[in-house]
Write a protein that holds these residues in place. Structure first.
Motif, mmCIF file in Angstrom:
data_model
loop_
_atom_site.group_PDB
_atom_site.id
_atom_site.type_symbol
_atom_site.label_atom_id
_atom_site.label_comp_id
_atom_site.label_asym_id
_atom_site.label_seq_id
_atom_site.Cartn_x
_atom_site.Cartn_y
_atom_site.Cartn_z
ATOM 1 N N VAL A 164 42.912 36.301 37.759
ATOM 2 C CA VAL A 164 43.532 35.637 38.909
ATOM 3 C C VAL A 164 44.061 36.684 39.886
ATOM 4 O O VAL A 164 43.832 36.604 41.095
ATOM 5 N N LEU A 165 44.773 37.686 39.362
ATOM 6 C CA LEU A 165 45.319 38.736 40.225
ATOM 7 C C LEU A 165 44.217 39.536 40.910
ATOM 8 O O LEU A 165 44.322 39.871 42.097
ATOM 9 N N ARG A 194 41.263 38.522 41.702
ATOM 10 C CA ARG A 194 40.637 37.700 42.743
ATOM 11 C C ARG A 194 41.534 37.647 43.993
ATOM 12 O O ARG A 194 41.038 37.735 45.115
ATOM 13 N N GLN A 195 42.834 37.534 43.784
ATOM 14 C CA GLN A 195 43.757 37.528 44.929
ATOM 15 C C GLN A 195 43.683 38.850 45.688
ATOM 16 O O GLN A 195 43.638 38.864 46.925
ATOM 17 N N LEU A 196 43.672 39.946 44.969
ATOM 18 C CA LEU A 196 43.582 41.255 45.600
ATOM 19 C C LEU A 196 42.234 41.427 46.314
ATOM 20 O O LEU A 196 42.161 41.964 47.420
ATOM 21 N N GLU A 239 40.420 39.060 47.645
ATOM 22 C CA GLU A 239 40.442 38.258 48.870
ATOM 23 C C GLU A 239 41.184 38.986 49.987
ATOM 24 O O GLU A 239 40.759 38.977 51.143
ATOM 25 N N ARG A 240 42.295 39.627 49.634
ATOM 26 C CA ARG A 240 43.061 40.372 50.643
ATOM 27 C C ARG A 240 42.239 41.545 51.184
ATOM 28 O O ARG A 240 42.183 41.787 52.387
ATOM 29 N N TRP A 264 32.740 30.896 45.090
ATOM 30 C CA TRP A 264 33.892 31.581 45.673
ATOM 31 C C TRP A 264 33.454 32.400 46.893
ATOM 32 O O TRP A 264 34.073 32.323 47.951
#
Length: 159
Positions: free
Chosen positions: A64-65, A67-69, A71-72, A98
């Motif tokens: 999860v982390l 994927r968030q990174l 995306e940023r 995604w």
């Protein structure tokens, strides 16, 4: 300053010991890109040999982390290299969805290696400090859940 090429997700498919991280490091430098490796995060957060009851929820949190990174980084115009294996068709289908939802191109690279060589590499890697330890029994257990690329799945073979 020259504009960057469209930021792209570069995902690496392959089983343990196939050479994913070596290839990911090459891509990271060549592109350049942000490389995200779940094994490295797991070792940093949970140690080199976390018990199963720590590993299973830990890997979910790490993904999860990551994927968030990712995306940023993509929003900032950077390429991203996901060094994670994508062992199941479902995980690869999710990856494709995604990328499509983000409107970002996806390149899926496939690394395939004979089992005996992969096991040899895992033994070597296990001896390196800071590596995620993979016991032979764990290798066997994980192999049961591995799904090779299927016909029609777009990918780029890596020799």
């Amino acid at each position: 300053m020259l504009p960057l090429a469209q930021p792209t997700i570069h995902a690496i498919h392959g089983f343990i010991g196939a050479g994913k991280t070596t290839f990911a490091r090459q891509l990271e430098t060549q592109l350049p890109a942000l490389r995200l490796n779940s094994d490295e995060w797991m070792v940093q957060l949970y140690g080199p040999d976390p018990p199963e009851e720590v590993f299973r929820p830990g890997i979910v949190r790490v993904n999860v982390l990551m994927r968030q990174l990712a995306e940023r980084a993509l929003a900032l115009g950077l390429h991203v290299v996901l060094d994670d294996g994508f062992w199941t068709r479902a995980s690869r289908d999710d990856l494709r969805r995604w990328a499509a939802d983000l409107g970002v191109p996806l390149r899926l690279y496939a690394l395939i290696l004979p089992e005996a060589e992969a096991r040899r590499r895992v033994r070597e890697r296990n001896a390196q400090p800071g590596s995620l330890y993979i016991a032979p029994e764990t290798y066997d257990l994980f192999w049961q859940g591995f799904e090779p690329l299927q016909q029609g799945e777009p990918h780029e073979p890596v020799p």
